[in-house]
Design a protein around this motif. Structure first.
Motif, mmCIF file in Angstrom:
data_model
loop_
_atom_site.group_PDB
_atom_site.id
_atom_site.type_symbol
_atom_site.label_atom_id
_atom_site.label_comp_id
_atom_site.label_asym_id
_atom_site.label_seq_id
_atom_site.Cartn_x
_atom_site.Cartn_y
_atom_site.Cartn_z
ATOM 1 N N UNK A 180 0.712 -1.126 0.075
ATOM 2 C CA UNK A 180 -0.152 0.239 -0.035
ATOM 3 C C UNK A 180 0.845 1.154 0.029
ATOM 4 N N UNK A 181 0.558 2.087 -1.093
ATOM 5 C CA UNK A 181 1.414 3.490 -0.914
ATOM 6 C C UNK A 181 0.516 4.724 -0.863
ATOM 7 N N UNK A 182 1.095 5.500 -0.481
ATOM 8 C CA UNK A 182 0.054 6.778 -0.257
ATOM 9 C C UNK A 182 0.356 7.682 -1.494
ATOM 10 N N UNK A 183 -0.586 7.330 -2.448
ATOM 11 C CA UNK A 183 -0.605 7.793 -3.849
ATOM 12 C C UNK A 183 -1.951 8.439 -4.284
ATOM 13 N N UNK A 184 -2.243 9.432 -5.177
ATOM 14 C CA UNK A 184 -3.618 9.893 -5.378
ATOM 15 C C UNK A 184 -4.481 8.782 -5.578
ATOM 16 N N UNK A 185 -4.058 7.683 -6.328
ATOM 17 C CA UNK A 185 -4.946 6.597 -6.618
ATOM 18 C C UNK A 185 -5.651 5.967 -5.355
ATOM 19 N N UNK A 186 -4.713 6.043 -4.309
ATOM 20 C CA UNK A 186 -5.432 5.195 -2.966
ATOM 21 C C UNK A 186 -5.753 6.497 -1.889
ATOM 22 N N UNK A 187 -5.781 7.698 -2.295
ATOM 23 C CA UNK A 187 -6.359 8.682 -1.299
ATOM 24 C C UNK A 187 -7.305 8.669 -0.821
ATOM 25 N N UNK A 188 -8.538 8.427 -1.762
ATOM 26 C CA UNK A 188 -9.835 8.452 -0.859
ATOM 27 C C UNK A 188 -10.071 7.101 -0.236
ATOM 28 N N UNK A 189 -9.725 6.078 -0.642
ATOM 29 C CA UNK A 189 -9.658 4.793 0.336
ATOM 30 C C UNK A 189 -9.044 4.853 1.735
#
Length: 259
Positions: free
Chosen positions: A202-211
């Motif tokens: 898991x990486x803190x990127x825009x693609x995962x930001x909402x989740x």
């Protein structure tokens, strides 16, 4: 982070944000002075280019609009980079999307196909074009080195994940990237081209930001030994290692960085 000197030019997809942008920064900080930044959104790629020039005013950073799921677009982007720099020494195939979530019975074929087209076929199209270009390049150094490629897979390219809404299409693509990496690495190793994959957790990127912001992934993150997400910069460090002389005897590997 350890310091590696990277001599040559680079090509990165998905360079407008997240891991791709972090890789661009890491490359420039480690010596790359010519870098092609590919992204479906040319504006965000240009923003990355502007940031790089603030790090090193002498860096030649060009933003290229590229749709990795389109063969002609990929070919044109490689031609643009090669025309600007003469060769491509380091390539990072990072562009991708989350894809649909849900059981196979709940996912439309259209959504499945779109994910495959971008996340797997896109990597194949880019890697094919990069290998074609690298084979035309004169080797450098006593190791007869022509180039290094890193494909961004995922820990979900090594394992599955249990969930009521599993990312089945995404995981299938990331497994496919590992297979593609290993197979092509075997065929071009003797020609001076190294290909490896990196498999982040898991990486803190825009693609995962909402989740991440909504706490949807708290349980999965708590189950990891480090109990946190990675930063894009940490993943970028791993990619720098994989293209650097420090990994000169590695090819066909899938480097897991999952905390």
């Amino acid at each position: 982070m350890s310091s590696f000197t990277l001599q040559g030019s680079a090509y990165i997809t998905g360079a407008g944000s997240g891991i791709g942008r972090a890789v661009a920064h890491a490359f420039v900080k480690n010596g790359v002075s010519q870098i092609a930044l590919g992204d479906i959104n040319e504006q965000t790629a240009q923003e990355t280019a502007d940031q790089l020039k603030s790090i090193n005013k002498d860096v030649n950073a060009i933003a290229i609009q590229v749709d990795v799921a389109n063969e002609d677009s990929v070919k044109a982007s490689i031609e643009t980079a090669t025309a600007a720099f003469g060769r491509i020494d380091f390539a990072v195939n990072n562009a991708g999307i989350n894809g649909p979530l849900g059981l196979a019975s709940d996912v439309s074929f259209e959504d499945w196909k779109k994910t495959i087209d971008i996340n797997l076929s896109g990597v194949w199209l880019c890697q094919r074009a990069e290998i074609t270009q690298m084979l035309l390049q004169e080797p450098v150094s006593t190791r007869q080195y022509r180039g290094a490629i890193v494909n961004v897979s995922s820990m979900l390219g090594i394992n599955g994940i249990w969930s009521e809404t599993p990312p089945t299409a995404y995981s299938a693509c990331k497994h496919g990237i590992v297979g593609l990496t290993k197979t092509d690495a075997n065929t071009v190793a003797s020609k001076g081209i190294r290909i490896n994959a990196i498999c982040p957790g898991f990486v803190s990127t825009p693609i995962l930001k909402l989740a991440l912001d909504m706490g949807y992934m708290d349980e999965q993150i708590a189950a990891t030994p480090m109990k946190r997400v990675a930063t894009p910069e940490e993943v970028a460090d791993g990619i720098v290692f994989l293209v650097s002389p420090a990994s000169s005897f590695m090819t066909g590997s899938a480097l897991v960085m999952d905390g």
